[in-house]
Write a protein that holds these residues in place. Structure first.
Motif, short mmCIF file in Angstrom:
data_model
loop_
_atom_site.label_atom_id
_atom_site.label_comp_id
_atom_site.label_asym_id
_atom_site.label_seq_id
_atom_site.Cartn_x
_atom_site.Cartn_y
_atom_site.Cartn_z
N GLY A 1 -5.61 -38.57 25.10
CA GLY A 1 -4.80 -37.36 25.05
C GLY A 1 -3.55 -37.55 24.21
N LEU A 2 -2.87 -36.44 23.99
CA LEU A 2 -1.68 -36.44 23.15
C LEU A 2 -0.43 -36.45 24.03
CD1 LEU A 2 -2.74 -33.71 20.56
CD2 LEU A 2 -2.80 -36.19 20.25
N SER A 3 0.56 -37.22 23.61
CA SER A 3 1.82 -37.26 24.35
C SER A 3 2.69 -36.09 23.91
CB SER A 3 2.55 -38.57 24.09
OG SER A 3 2.81 -38.73 22.71
N PRO A 4 3.48 -35.53 24.81
CA PRO A 4 4.35 -34.40 24.45
C PRO A 4 5.49 -34.86 23.55
CG PRO A 4 4.81 -35.11 26.68
CD PRO A 4 3.62 -35.90 26.24
N PRO A 5 6.05 -33.95 22.76
CA PRO A 5 7.18 -34.35 21.90
C PRO A 5 8.41 -34.67 22.74
CG PRO A 5 6.84 -31.97 21.83
CD PRO A 5 5.67 -32.54 22.58
N SER A 6 9.24 -35.54 22.22
CA SER A 6 10.47 -35.93 22.92
C SER A 6 11.57 -36.15 21.90
CB SER A 6 10.24 -37.21 23.74
OG SER A 6 9.86 -38.28 22.90
N LEU A 7 12.80 -35.97 22.35
CA LEU A 7 13.94 -36.15 21.46
C LEU A 7 14.14 -37.63 21.17
CD1 LEU A 7 16.51 -33.65 23.04
CD2 LEU A 7 15.20 -33.36 20.92
N LYS B 1 -10.85 -38.50 22.77
CA LYS B 1 -12.10 -38.88 23.44
C LYS B 1 -12.47 -40.36 23.30
CE LYS B 1 -12.92 -34.67 24.79
NZ LYS B 1 -12.86 -34.31 26.23
N LEU B 2 -12.17 -40.98 22.16
CA LEU B 2 -12.71 -42.31 21.88
C LEU B 2 -11.71 -43.43 22.05
CD1 LEU B 2 -14.76 -41.44 18.65
CD2 LEU B 2 -15.51 -41.40 21.04
N GLY B 3 -10.42 -43.12 22.22
CA GLY B 3 -9.40 -44.15 22.30
C GLY B 3 -9.65 -45.21 23.35
N PRO B 4 -9.93 -44.84 24.60
CA PRO B 4 -10.13 -45.86 25.64
C PRO B 4 -11.28 -46.82 25.36
CG PRO B 4 -9.75 -43.69 26.61
CD PRO B 4 -9.91 -43.47 25.15
N LEU B 5 -12.21 -46.44 24.48
CA LEU B 5 -13.33 -47.33 24.18
C LEU B 5 -12.91 -48.59 23.44
CD1 LEU B 5 -16.02 -44.70 23.07
CD2 LEU B 5 -15.70 -45.72 25.33
N PHE B 6 -11.71 -48.57 22.82
CA PHE B 6 -11.26 -49.72 22.03
C PHE B 6 -10.30 -50.62 22.81
CE2 PHE B 6 -12.24 -46.44 18.82
CZ PHE B 6 -13.16 -47.14 18.06
#
Length: 682
Positions: free
Chosen positions: A324-330, A427-432
């Motif tokens: 997933g994507l992290s939310p933007p932060s200052l 979707k595929l990040g955790p596979l690595f």
């Protein structure tokens, strides 16, 4: 046997032209017609019309110009294939280069996603691929390790610190904040420079400087990856000579090399090198290159997962990759003061690399890249990306070449590659998670091969240009010894000094005429030219200004035997004597006054001639505005060519000295020795 060239002839008959004659024929406009007043220019810039508003919006958002004209049938399939190829390269390079930045691999994927989307809207190049790059990654890594070293995050056990135990999660979190803050600040610097039209700054980063800098940065990247290759934990050094200290420390730890990690590194590098060579051999027969890096990380991840390399052989792996994507932060503004120098260096280096690649592709494919808009686009890509935990980006040579060679036509290919990265993150990040870090380090090693080939510049520059060679060597040595930020500053200063040095040592020559023509060439280097009797034509290859004016006069004296300084002093003395004689003449009787007038006519004096070669109307304007022309020095003493000045001198008594520079005051004269006194006749 001689060769006769008969490419054509022309014959022109015209009057001898000085500046006044040229202005009369050409009907030159007055200064106020071509240079409106400041108030008028300000009113015009603030005046808003629909066409002007549309033009400014399209200039600021280039996508509005080309996207409505986008042809899916013509460009759709090439951009799709190119985007998929580049997206596949983004995955291994993003994760591998994040190690150079001392950040978790997922942030390399974020860096491959958001900046590419921003550049799609604001960029003017159709072929460069924005994302991670080895040089900027190692520069960011220097900042993150300096401000967030392992020693600041040791795990406390009661009142004691657990030896060697580092709170990796806290350390990485702060390093991400440092990298993001540096990226936002660097992006803002680029945006400001672009808005004030400072894009020309890239011209001061010459090709030898950029190539030497990237070569030295590659050496820093290699040393930074040695700990992953050998599985050792060297100390962290900063400041000048940190590269040397780190290398010495790694060598001292070679006896503690983790053999399973070294084996994984060696096997990965062997496979990558062999596959890339095969890829190069088969490239003419393949529609798209083989994704060697992607195959390597997929294979390494599968092997590591099934054999449990992390638990069985204690091989360091990537670890948890959040989906997933992290939310933007200052950004953490408190570190701005500590990273402003690094941010400026990142802004300049990133822009120099991107604009050089962009202009190369633009020249090849026949379109224009706006240097100022590119600076704004790159700055917005960094500034916006920093809010999403990205680190500094620029164009990548390897990915850009793939995007261009696979048929990419527009930045729509960048959108396709960003979609590939987005799917991987979601979707595929955790596979690595079981991917060994040694494999990523091997990918960095092999991908830096092209930069190390730049050492071949040294013999080429030795043959072609010694000053460019000096720039290359000084840049390389400074970057290797003083680190990337100080090395860049020292390199730019030295490059600017060479520019001054070149103006201080221009080429001086005396010209002769090619018989029967209006052409003049150097007497020392051309056999077929003849010196005009009584006339010396002196030429300088650079502009005369305050720093080299004395050298100009010395060269004139050496080449022609004329000492202008002594002549000017003599002229002033004669003018003073004449003024004294005139005052005495007013007080004396008519007979004595007449005798003194006859003496005055026998005195020798200067006549001044001004020649501008090559002729520049802009220089004439500056002379006019500066009040240069007087009753004694008029535009009739300014000529549009050497030949016009020579004919003028030949039509008057005496000889002439004509300077070939941006501007120069000339006296035409001959001199003789008479009563130990220099006599100058007109």
């Amino acid at each position: 046997m001689g060769t006769t060239y008969r490419s054509g002839k022309y014959r022109v008959e015209r009057d001898l032209l000085d500046e006044e004659g040229l202005e009369a024929i050409a009907q030159r406009k007055i200064y106020s017609d071509t240079h409106p007043r400041l108030t008028e220019r300000l009113k015009d810039s603030l005046r808003c019309t629909v066409p002007k508003l549309k033009q400014r919006i399209v200039h600021s958002l280039p996508v509005l110009y080309w996207l409505p004209r986008y042809s899916i049938w013509e460009y759709g399939m090439p951009d799709l294939i190119s985007g998929i190829s580049v997206g596949i390269m983004h995955l291994p390079q993003g994760m591998a280069y994040s190690l150079l930045a001392s950040l978790p691999p997922v942030f390399g994927l974020y860096t491959s996603l958001y900046p590419a989307l921003v550049y799609f809207f604001f960029g003017t190049s159709r072929h460069i691929s924005i994302g991670t790059f080895a040089v900027l990654s190692i520069m960011v890594g220097g900042v993150t390790e300096r401000l967030a070293p392992d020693s600041n995050f040791l795990i406390a056990n009661g009142t004691n610190l657990t030896a060697g135990q580092v709170d990796i999660q806290a350390r990485d979190l702060y390093r991400v904040q440092v990298a993001a803050a540096t990226t936002v600040l660097g992006g803002l610097i680029q945006v400001v420079l672009g808005l004030v039209r400072f894009g020309f700054v890239g011209t001061y980063l010459s090709e030898p400087l950029v190539r030497a800098y990237t070569t030295a940065a590659a050496a820093h990247a290699v040393v930074a990856q040695l700990k992953y290759i050998f599985g050792v934990s060297p100390k962290r050094f900063s400041g000048p000579l940190s590269l040397v200290y780190t290398l010495v420390d790694v060598c001292s730890l070679l006896t503690k090399t983790h053999l399973p990690t070294l084996v994984v590194s060696a096997v990965s590098m062997t496979f990558l090198i062999s596959a890339k060579e095969l890829n190069s051999f088969l490239s003419p027969k393949l529609p798209v290159p083989i994704p060697v890096e992607l195959i390597t990380i997929v294979a390494a991840t599968l092997i590591s997962s099934y054999t449990q390399l992390s638990s069985n052989l204690t091989i360091s792996v990537v670890g948890e990759i959040p989906s997933g994507l992290s939310p933007p932060s200052l950004p953490n503004v408190h570190v701005f003061g500590e990273v402003v120098g690094d941010a400026f260096a990142l802004a300049i280096v990133g822009y120099a690399i991107s604009i050089s690649l962009g202009k190369t592709f633009a020249l090849k494919h026949g379109y224009k890249v706006d240097s100022n808009q590119e600076l704004v686009a790159l700055g917005l890509s960094n500034a916006v990306g920093g809010f999403f935990q990205c680190y500094s980006v620029c164009s990548s040579m390897s990915r850009s070449l793939i995007q261009e060679s696979t048929g990419g036509k527009t930045q729509m290919a960048g959108i396709v590659s960003a979609v590939i990265v987005l799917v991987t993150i979601l979707k595929l990040g955790p596979l690595f998670q079981e991917l060994p870090k040694a494999v990523l380090a091997a990918i960095v090693f092999v991908n830096l091969k092209g930069m190390f080939k730049q050492y071949s510049d040294i013999p080429q520059l030795w043959r072609n240009n010694k000053i460019d060679l000096a720039v290359w060597l000084v840049t390389w040595v400074a970057t290797m010894l003083f680190n990337l930020d100080l090395g860049l500053a020292a390199s730019i200063v030295f490059a600017l000094l060479t520019v001054i040095f070149r103006t201080q040592l221009p080429t001086y020559s005396v010209l002769g005429q090619i018989p029967g023509t209006d052409l003049y060439e150097d007497i020392e280097t051309h056999r077929g030219v003849k010196e005009i009797p009584g006339i010396t034509i002196f030429r300088s290859s650079s502009t005369v200004y305050f720093a080299n004016a004395d050298l100009y006069l010395e060269a004139l004296k050496e080449k022609s035997g004329l000492d202008i300084s002594k002549m000017i002093i003599y002229k002033r003395r004669e003018e003073a004597k004449q003024r004294r004689r005139e005052r005495r003449a007013e007080r004396r009787a008519q007979r004595q006054a007449k005798r003194e007038v006859l003496l005055i006519t026998t005195d020798r004096h200067f006549n001044l001639v001004l020649v501008i070669l090559p002729y520049e109307a802009k220089v004439v304007e500056h002379l006019e505005v500066g009040g240069f022309f007087t009753e004694s020095v008029t535009k009739r003493h300014l000529f549009v060519s050497v030949h016009d000045a020579v004919l003028y001198c030949q039509n008057h008594r005496g000889a002439a000295t004509i300077g070939n520079s941006i501007y120069f005051l000339i006296s035409y004269f001959n001199y003789t020795r008479k009563s130990d006194k220099l006599c100058i006749s007109d």
